[in-house]
Design a protein around this motif. Structure first.
Motif, PDB file in Angstrom:
ATOM      1  N   SER A  16     126.990 -91.623 -39.318  1.00 16.12           N
ATOM      2  CA  SER A  16     127.702 -92.882 -39.138  1.00 16.12           C
ATOM      3  C   SER A  16     127.901 -93.531 -40.493  1.00 16.12           C
ATOM      4  N   HIS A  17     129.150 -93.934 -40.801  1.00 12.03           N
ATOM      5  CA  HIS A  17     129.463 -94.421 -42.135  1.00 12.03           C
ATOM      6  C   HIS A  17     129.647 -95.933 -42.138  1.00 12.03           C
ATOM      7  N   SER A  18     130.880 -96.420 -42.238  1.00  9.17           N
ATOM      8  CA  SER A  18     131.133 -97.857 -42.368  1.00  9.17           C
ATOM      9  C   SER A  18     130.905 -98.612 -41.065  1.00  9.17           C
ATOM     10  N   HIS A  25     130.778 -92.184 -29.639  1.00  5.17           N
ATOM     11  CA  HIS A  25     132.040 -92.139 -28.896  1.00  5.17           C
ATOM     12  C   HIS A  25     132.236 -90.738 -28.312  1.00  5.17           C
ATOM     13  N   PRO A  26     132.683 -90.643 -27.064  1.00  8.88           N
ATOM     14  CA  PRO A  26     132.781 -89.314 -26.434  1.00  8.88           C
ATOM     15  C   PRO A  26     133.740 -88.359 -27.124  1.00  8.88           C
ATOM     16  N   ARG A  27     134.700 -88.868 -27.891  1.00 14.51           N
ATOM     17  CA  ARG A  27     135.634 -87.962 -28.572  1.00 14.51           C
ATOM     18  C   ARG A  27     135.257 -87.726 -30.031  1.00 14.51           C
ATOM     19  N   ASP A  28     134.159 -88.278 -30.476  1.00 19.00           N
ATOM     20  CA  ASP A  28     133.783 -88.164 -31.889  1.00 19.00           C
ATOM     21  C   ASP A  28     133.015 -86.873 -32.165  1.00 19.00           C
ATOM     22  N   ARG A  29     133.328 -86.249 -33.312  1.00 18.89           N
ATOM     23  CA  ARG A  29     132.690 -84.989 -33.701  1.00 18.89           C
ATOM     24  C   ARG A  29     131.667 -85.150 -34.816  1.00 18.89           C
ATOM     25  N   SER A  30     131.259 -86.380 -35.097  1.00 18.32           N
ATOM     26  CA  SER A  30     130.398 -86.601 -36.256  1.00 18.32           C
ATOM     27  C   SER A  30     129.054 -85.887 -36.161  1.00 18.32           C
ATOM     28  N   LEU A  31     128.626 -85.554 -34.976  1.00 18.06           N
ATOM     29  CA  LEU A  31     127.362 -84.832 -34.852  1.00 18.06           C
ATOM     30  C   LEU A  31     127.449 -83.443 -35.475  1.00 18.06           C
ATOM     31  N   ASP A  32     128.664 -82.986 -35.788  1.00 13.04           N
ATOM     32  CA  ASP A  32     128.843 -81.686 -36.444  1.00 13.04           C
ATOM     33  C   ASP A  32     128.805 -81.793 -37.964  1.00 13.04           C
ATOM     34  N   TYR A  33     128.369 -82.941 -38.510  1.00 15.70           N
ATOM     35  CA  TYR A  33     128.460 -83.168 -39.952  1.00 15.70           C
ATOM     36  C   TYR A  33     127.614 -82.189 -40.763  1.00 15.70           C
ATOM     37  N   THR A  34     126.690 -81.485 -40.120  1.00 17.14           N
ATOM     38  CA  THR A  34     125.864 -80.511 -40.841  1.00 17.14           C
ATOM     39  C   THR A  34     126.484 -79.113 -40.862  1.00 17.14           C
ATOM     40  N   THR A  35     127.719 -78.975 -40.384  1.00 16.88           N
ATOM     41  CA  THR A  35     128.351 -77.655 -40.307  1.00 16.88           C
ATOM     42  C   THR A  35     129.502 -77.543 -41.303  1.00 16.88           C
ATOM     43  N   TYR A 299     137.057 -98.476 -29.380  1.00 21.92           N
ATOM     44  CA  TYR A 299     136.172 -98.253 -30.519  1.00 21.92           C
ATOM     45  C   TYR A 299     135.123 -99.366 -30.623  1.00 21.92           C
ATOM     46  N   ALA A 300     135.570-100.607 -30.441  1.00 15.04           N
ATOM     47  CA  ALA A 300     134.671-101.754 -30.582  1.00 15.04           C
ATOM     48  C   ALA A 300     133.500-101.664 -29.607  1.00 15.04           C
ATOM     49  N   ALA A 301     133.744-101.089 -28.439  1.00 12.93           N
ATOM     50  CA  ALA A 301     132.686-100.981 -27.433  1.00 12.93           C
ATOM     51  C   ALA A 301     131.568-100.044 -27.859  1.00 12.93           C
ATOM     52  N   HIS A 302     131.829 -99.233 -28.870  1.00 15.75           N
ATOM     53  CA  HIS A 302     130.823 -98.268 -29.318  1.00 15.75           C
ATOM     54  C   HIS A 302     130.152 -98.667 -30.640  1.00 15.75           C
ATOM     55  N   ILE A 303     130.529 -99.799 -31.219  1.00 16.78           N
ATOM     56  CA  ILE A 303     129.863-100.272 -32.432  1.00 16.78           C
ATOM     57  C   ILE A 303     128.444-100.702 -32.080  1.00 16.78           C
ATOM     58  N   ASP A 304     127.480-100.269 -32.875  1.00 18.58           N
ATOM     59  CA  ASP A 304     126.083-100.619 -32.638  1.00 18.58           C
ATOM     60  C   ASP A 304     125.737-101.853 -33.475  1.00 18.58           C
ATOM     61  N   PRO A 305     125.495-103.004 -32.843  1.00 18.79           N
ATOM     62  CA  PRO A 305     125.276-104.234 -33.624  1.00 18.79           C
ATOM     63  C   PRO A 305     124.029-104.182 -34.502  1.00 18.79           C
ATOM     64  N   ILE A 306     122.961-103.562 -34.028  1.00 21.12           N
ATOM     65  CA  ILE A 306     121.752-103.485 -34.843  1.00 21.12           C
ATOM     66  C   ILE A 306     121.991-102.556 -36.037  1.00 21.12           C
ATOM     67  N   GLY A 307     122.657-101.439 -35.794  1.00 16.27           N
ATOM     68  CA  GLY A 307     122.994-100.546 -36.900  1.00 16.27           C
ATOM     69  C   GLY A 307     123.877-101.228 -37.918  1.00 16.27           C
ATOM     70  N   ARG A 397     136.504 -94.095 -42.172  1.00 12.71           N
ATOM     71  CA  ARG A 397     136.273 -93.156 -41.079  1.00 12.71           C
ATOM     72  C   ARG A 397     135.955 -93.939 -39.807  1.00 12.71           C
ATOM     73  N   LEU A 398     136.623 -93.559 -38.718  1.00 13.77           N
ATOM     74  CA  LEU A 398     136.338 -94.163 -37.420  1.00 13.77           C
ATOM     75  C   LEU A 398     135.871 -93.058 -36.482  1.00 13.77           C
ATOM     76  N   VAL A 399     136.715 -92.652 -35.530  1.00 10.10           N
ATOM     77  CA  VAL A 399     136.366 -91.556 -34.630  1.00 10.10           C
ATOM     78  C   VAL A 399     136.929 -90.266 -35.202  1.00 10.10           C
ATOM     79  N   VAL A 400     136.061 -89.289 -35.390  1.00  6.83           N
ATOM     80  CA  VAL A 400     136.414 -88.019 -36.029  1.00  6.83           C
ATOM     81  C   VAL A 400     136.699 -86.972 -34.945  1.00  6.83           C
ATOM     82  N   PRO A 401     137.846 -86.263 -35.028  1.00  3.94           N
ATOM     83  CA  PRO A 401     138.885 -86.321 -36.057  1.00  3.94           C
ATOM     84  C   PRO A 401     140.101 -87.148 -35.668  1.00  3.94           C
ATOM     85  N   GLU A 402     140.089 -87.798 -34.491  1.00  8.43           N
ATOM     86  CA  GLU A 402     141.332 -88.364 -33.981  1.00  8.43           C
ATOM     87  C   GLU A 402     141.894 -89.472 -34.864  1.00  8.43           C
TER      88      GLU A 402
END
Length: 454
Positions: A16-18, A25-35, A299-307, A397-402
């Motif tokens: 998670s960046h900015s 997010h269900p369409r986000d691929r960021s969990l693949d960042y180690t590949t 997108y706003a619904a998936h922002i984590d306020p504590i993060g 970066r928002l939702v990857v890759p869309e």
């Protein structure tokens, strides 16, 4: 003639960046960042859109200001875990031919001798497509991780930075003469030893007594990026930076920062146009305005306020766990990002609260926040360019890759149709693409050129 704008894909080697939480997010691929494939796909998409570069942010250390603990950042994936940005560049370079790569690297915990070799190696492997985003580091967690009891003061970090830059300039620019490398198989001579020189640097912070380990790379010195916009940071940028990365919630804040940096560059014997300025921006774009609004709400619904609070606490050095959500933020002297603290306090048009900072909006974005169809987005971005003097944007970066696909497929053609974005890459290394009138190496008017062997 209106200038063409420049675009970077703003990314980081972390879940998670900015915007904390978008990895959920269900369409986000960021969990693949180690590949490797994640990074190759990112670079291919950005190059398809003729982006100038992939700008890789990095933070050395963990955000532990919020609540006096790293737990919030770690639990929410807010730039934690964070992997080395250097390592992903070869995967991206192999998948592309033109796009540049700006790597954030903290000089405070490096030694010039080994550091210079690392960048020379990447410049060779990418055919001259490497840039360095120079940062000095501000997190105490990084200092203690490196065996130091505290972080250097804000201005001293830049003093040490000037010393570091002198050392690496000597290595990149002055150690190996042009023509030193022979590669002569018939004579069995790879290099002319008389043209390789020992660097002797004995500064207040760094010491080097050696020849550079690498032969000269296509650019010698990588393209130099810098993100400091405090008073001392602007002096550093005016002397060293070729590209500057800014944030600012209002056009007035950005316009003043741009003008100050360009004035100081001229005072250092450079031209105002020697610095390309990128403004951080968040863009949500869709074929219609209604679709874009729906996407932004999604997108706003998936922002984590504590993060998000963990991030802004780390950037500012202010523990927002001690604030009520709707309490106006007060200016505090900080050893962190001074310009960020000023932008949310003394330079803000109205009082800003922690609730504002966690919102998926312009205040939370720390810069332009644009939602709309291609025409509306282009109108807004071009207004920032034309009214503030920035040259382009680091697009968050928002939702990857869309999100990046949408920018490439919708925004780029709109800008091209208006004659405000390139339709093909220029030839040559990154520096020549960014500054078409210059060669692949630092121009003579840059401070680093003074360290060349004469």
């Amino acid at each position: 003639m209106a200038k063409e704008i420049r675009l970077n894909a703003f990314h980081m080697n972390t879940p998670s960046h900015s915007w904390a939480g978008l990895w959920q997010h269900p369409r986000d691929r960021s969990l693949d960042y180690t590949t490797p494939g994640y990074w190759a796909d990112l670079a291919r998409t950005a190059e398809r859109g003729l982006f100038d570069g992939v700008f890789l942010a990095d933070v050395f250390g963990t955000y532990d200001v919020y609540g006096g603990s790293r737990d919030a950042a770690i639990a929410t994936g807010a730039q934690s875990p964070s992997n080395d940005p250097f390592m992903v560049v070869p995967f991206m370079a192999q998948a592309t031919s033109h796009i540049g790569f700006g790597i954030t690297a903290t000089l405070t915990y490096e030694q010039p001798y080994q550091f210079a070799r690392r960048f020379s190696t990447l410049d060779h492997l990418t055919g001259g497509r490497i840039g360095w985003n120079i940062v000095t580091g501000y997190l105490k967690s990084a200092a203690t991780g490196m065996g130091q009891s505290t972080v250097r003061s804000h201005d001293e970090r830049y003093d040490a930075g000037d010393d570091f830059m002198a050392a690496v300039y000597k290595l990149w620019e002055g150690s190996w003469e042009p023509g030193a490398v022979l590669r002569d198989k018939a004579l069995g001579r790879f290099t002319d030893p008389a043209r390789v020189h020992t660097v002797s640097h004995h500064g207040p912070y760094y010491q080097v007594e050696a020849a550079h380990l690498s032969e000269p790379s296509p650019q010698r010195t990588p393209v130099l990026y810098q993100a400091g916009s405090s008073g001392r940071g602007r002096d550093f940028a005016a002397r060293h930076a070729e590209c500057v990365f800014l944030n600012g919630q209002t056009k007035a804040i950005v316009r003043d920062a741009v003008a100050a940096i360009r004035r100081r560059a001229v005072a250092f014997g450079r031209r105002a146009e020697d610095i390309v300025i990128f403004l951080g921006a968040t863009v949500v774009i869709a074929p219609t305005a209604a679709e874009a609004r729906d996407l932004a709400a999604d997108y706003a619904a998936h922002i984590d306020p504590i993060g998000q609070l963990a991030l802004v606490s780390g950037w500012s050095g202010i523990d927002f766990a001690k604030y009520r959500l709707d309490e106006a933020i007060r200016h505090e002297k900080s050893n962190s990002i001074q310009s960020f603290v000023e932008n949310i306090t003394t330079k803000a048009a109205a009082p800003i609260t922690p609730r504002d900072l966690i919102g998926f909006n312009g205040i939370g974005a720390r810069g332009p926040f644009v939602v709309g169809d291609p025409a509306a987005v282009a109108d807004e971005l071009l207004s920032w360019v034309d009214e503030t003097g920035v040259d382009g944007f680091n697009l968050a970066r928002l939702v990857v890759p869309e999100s990046l696909n949408a920018l490439v497929d919708l925004l780029v053609p709109e800008l091209q149709n208006r004659g405000r974005f390139k339709t093909a890459y220029g030839e040559g290394p990154l520096r020549r693409k960014l500054f078409p009138g210059d060669g692949p190496h630092l121009p003579e008017r840059h401070a680093g050129a003074a360290f060349r062997h004469r």
